[in-house]
Design a protein around this motif. Sequence first.
Motif, PDB file in Angstrom:
ATOM      1  N   PRO A  69      51.399  18.449  48.464  1.00 52.86           N
ATOM      2  CA  PRO A  69      51.139  18.736  47.043  1.00 52.86           C
ATOM      3  C   PRO A  69      51.160  20.240  46.746  1.00 52.86           C
ATOM      4  N   LEU A  70      52.278  20.879  47.043  1.00 51.41           N
ATOM      5  CA  LEU A  70      52.386  22.310  46.789  1.00 51.41           C
ATOM      6  C   LEU A  70      53.848  22.669  46.565  1.00 51.41           C
ATOM      7  N   THR A  71      54.049  23.811  45.948  1.00 51.15           N
ATOM      8  CA  THR A  71      55.393  24.343  45.725  1.00 51.15           C
ATOM      9  C   THR A  71      55.393  25.820  46.075  1.00 51.15           C
ATOM     10  N   LEU A  72      56.552  26.302  46.417  1.00 48.30           N
ATOM     11  CA  LEU A  72      56.728  27.717  46.729  1.00 48.30           C
ATOM     12  C   LEU A  72      57.405  28.387  45.554  1.00 48.30           C
ATOM     13  N   GLU A  73      56.740  29.379  44.987  1.00 49.18           N
ATOM     14  CA  GLU A  73      57.270  30.085  43.834  1.00 49.18           C
ATOM     15  C   GLU A  73      57.489  31.550  44.175  1.00 49.18           C
ATOM     16  N   VAL A  74      58.385  32.165  43.412  1.00 50.01           N
ATOM     17  CA  VAL A  74      58.697  33.579  43.611  1.00 50.01           C
ATOM     18  C   VAL A  74      58.220  34.355  42.397  1.00 50.01           C
ATOM     19  N   ASP A  75      57.223  35.207  42.608  1.00 47.13           N
ATOM     20  CA  ASP A  75      56.729  36.059  41.530  1.00 47.13           C
ATOM     21  C   ASP A  75      57.637  37.277  41.386  1.00 47.13           C
ATOM     22  N   GLY A  76      57.531  37.911  40.252  1.00 47.00           N
ATOM     23  CA  GLY A  76      58.401  39.051  39.965  1.00 47.00           C
ATOM     24  C   GLY A  76      58.395  40.108  41.051  1.00 47.00           C
ATOM     25  N   GLY A  77      57.312  40.845  41.192  1.00 52.04           N
ATOM     26  CA  GLY A  77      57.250  41.890  42.206  1.00 52.04           C
ATOM     27  C   GLY A  77      56.299  41.567  43.322  1.00 52.04           C
ATOM     28  N   ALA A  78      55.600  40.433  43.235  1.00 59.37           N
ATOM     29  CA  ALA A  78      54.604  40.073  44.254  1.00 59.37           C
ATOM     30  C   ALA A  78      55.192  39.290  45.409  1.00 59.37           C
ATOM     31  N   GLY A  79      56.431  38.826  45.297  1.00 62.66           N
ATOM     32  CA  GLY A  79      57.057  38.061  46.366  1.00 62.66           C
ATOM     33  C   GLY A  79      56.741  36.583  46.283  1.00 62.66           C
ATOM     34  N   LEU A  80      56.605  35.939  47.439  1.00 66.25           N
ATOM     35  CA  LEU A  80      56.375  34.500  47.502  1.00 66.25           C
ATOM     36  C   LEU A  80      54.927  34.161  47.173  1.00 66.25           C
ATOM     37  N   HIS A  81      54.749  32.961  46.634  1.00 63.35           N
ATOM     38  CA  HIS A  81      53.416  32.508  46.242  1.00 63.35           C
ATOM     39  C   HIS A  81      53.366  30.984  46.345  1.00 63.35           C
ATOM     40  N   VAL A  82      52.298  30.468  46.954  1.00 61.80           N
ATOM     41  CA  VAL A  82      52.113  29.026  47.105  1.00 61.80           C
ATOM     42  C   VAL A  82      51.266  28.514  45.954  1.00 61.80           C
ATOM     43  N   THR A  83      51.790  27.522  45.242  1.00 56.07           N
ATOM     44  CA  THR A  83      51.071  26.903  44.122  1.00 56.07           C
ATOM     45  C   THR A  83      50.781  25.449  44.459  1.00 56.07           C
ATOM     46  N   TRP A  84      49.513  25.068  44.304  1.00 54.42           N
ATOM     47  CA  TRP A  84      49.104  23.697  44.607  1.00 54.42           C
ATOM     48  C   TRP A  84      49.288  22.815  43.381  1.00 54.42           C
ATOM     49  N   LYS A  85      49.935  21.681  43.579  1.00 56.66           N
ATOM     50  CA  LYS A  85      50.193  20.726  42.494  1.00 56.66           C
ATOM     51  C   LYS A  85      49.042  19.717  42.418  1.00 56.66           C
ATOM     52  N   LEU A  86      47.898  20.221  42.012  1.00 57.28           N
ATOM     53  CA  LEU A  86      46.706  19.394  41.889  1.00 57.28           C
ATOM     54  C   LEU A  86      46.160  19.498  40.476  1.00 57.28           C
ATOM     55  N   SER A  87      45.331  18.518  40.078  1.00 53.57           N
ATOM     56  CA  SER A  87      44.825  18.486  38.709  1.00 53.57           C
ATOM     57  C   SER A  87      44.006  19.723  38.371  1.00 53.57           C
ATOM     58  N   SER A  88      43.219  20.210  39.334  1.00 54.63           N
ATOM     59  CA  SER A  88      42.388  21.386  39.099  1.00 54.63           C
ATOM     60  C   SER A  88      42.951  22.623  39.775  1.00 54.63           C
ATOM     61  N   GLY A  89      44.227  22.581  40.099  1.00 54.91           N
ATOM     62  CA  GLY A  89      44.832  23.721  40.759  1.00 54.91           C
ATOM     63  C   GLY A  89      44.303  23.890  42.169  1.00 54.91           C
ATOM     64  N   LYS A  90      44.074  25.128  42.558  1.00 52.75           N
ATOM     65  CA  LYS A  90      43.597  25.437  43.901  1.00 52.75           C
ATOM     66  C   LYS A  90      42.221  24.837  44.169  1.00 52.75           C
ATOM     67  N   LEU A  91      41.376  24.760  43.139  1.00 53.92           N
ATOM     68  CA  LEU A  91      40.043  24.192  43.325  1.00 53.92           C
ATOM     69  C   LEU A  91      40.090  22.706  43.653  1.00 53.92           C
ATOM     70  N   GLY A  92      41.169  22.052  43.278  1.00 52.09           N
ATOM     71  CA  GLY A  92      41.289  20.623  43.547  1.00 52.09           C
ATOM     72  C   GLY A  92      41.506  20.295  45.013  1.00 52.09           C
ATOM     73  N   MET A  93      41.680  21.306  45.860  1.00 47.97           N
ATOM     74  CA  MET A  93      41.889  21.048  47.284  1.00 47.97           C
ATOM     75  C   MET A  93      40.657  20.451  47.943  1.00 47.97           C
ATOM     76  N   GLU A  94      39.490  20.577  47.316  1.00 48.86           N
ATOM     77  CA  GLU A  94      38.287  19.969  47.880  1.00 48.86           C
ATOM     78  C   GLU A  94      38.408  18.461  47.986  1.00 48.86           C
ATOM     79  N   LYS A  95      39.272  17.873  47.162  1.00 52.15           N
ATOM     80  CA  LYS A  95      39.463  16.427  47.183  1.00 52.15           C
ATOM     81  C   LYS A  95      40.543  15.995  48.175  1.00 52.15           C
ATOM     82  N   LEU A  96      41.214  16.949  48.816  1.00 54.03           N
ATOM     83  CA  LEU A  96      42.245  16.611  49.780  1.00 54.03           C
ATOM     84  C   LEU A  96      41.635  15.998  51.039  1.00 54.03           C
ATOM     85  N   ASP A  97      42.427  15.183  51.707  1.00 55.13           N
ATOM     86  CA  ASP A  97      42.017  14.615  52.981  1.00 55.13           C
ATOM     87  C   ASP A  97      42.303  15.654  54.069  1.00 55.13           C
ATOM     88  N   TYR A  98      41.273  16.421  54.438  1.00 55.78           N
ATOM     89  CA  TYR A  98      41.452  17.499  55.407  1.00 55.78           C
ATOM     90  C   TYR A  98      41.848  16.963  56.783  1.00 55.78           C
TER      91      TYR A  98
END
Length: 250
Positions: A69-98
Amino acid sequence: MVNRGEFWSEVRRKKCGREKKALRIVPAFTIQALQANTVVASPPRISLFKERPAKISVFRKYYERGMFPLTLEVDGGAGLHVTWKLSSGKLGMEKLDYKYYLPLFFDGLTENRQPYSFIVEQSITDMLEVGSVKVLPVIPYLIKPIKKSLDTKIPEVICRTCRILQRLVRCGPCIGEALVPYFRQILPIFNLFKEKKVNLGEAIDYSQQRGDNVPDLIQETLEIFEQYGGEDAFINIKYIIPTYESCINN
């Protein structure tokens, strides 16, 4: 006048020289080594530091199928960035099956190609920061991928694994102590590379400035293991790495 004994000695010497056969190379510890005109083959060289690249990781196969549940995005000058495809964004990872996702990401530590290596390190970092309380029960499932990544003996992979181990130990209580029983699986490669210094003469080793120096990272990781591993950490480290000196007692 030539001495008779010296004459015949010279004749025998020349005769033996003409009849001498080329020595045949044979394997050691075999019956052939007892035969005449043979010489034992030299033992093969042991390549202790030879890199052993792993096969394509399970993480890479799953990522290419879009099963994370994530995608790899390219920011303008910041380079690569991982975005989580969750309902609450990064905070929603607490509901993931670790227990399911974290070992898969750790399995990707063997990847030494971009963007896979970046995704693995960033994803593990995010999961450790957000769901630290869910990490402790998953520790036994992380040992095998950690050992596999260290066994590659690839300096970049070892450095990445060391950075992840440092974050893992610091992310929550009791995690450092939980790793102590697994030191015998993790630390042998540390013992091998801890004193492997690169002799560059008068040149500058820029890896130290980048934080990619293997012996330095191993030393930092061992000190963190001792600091967070409880009272039994040092004796277990010392058992595997005799040259290690305590950063607490000293």
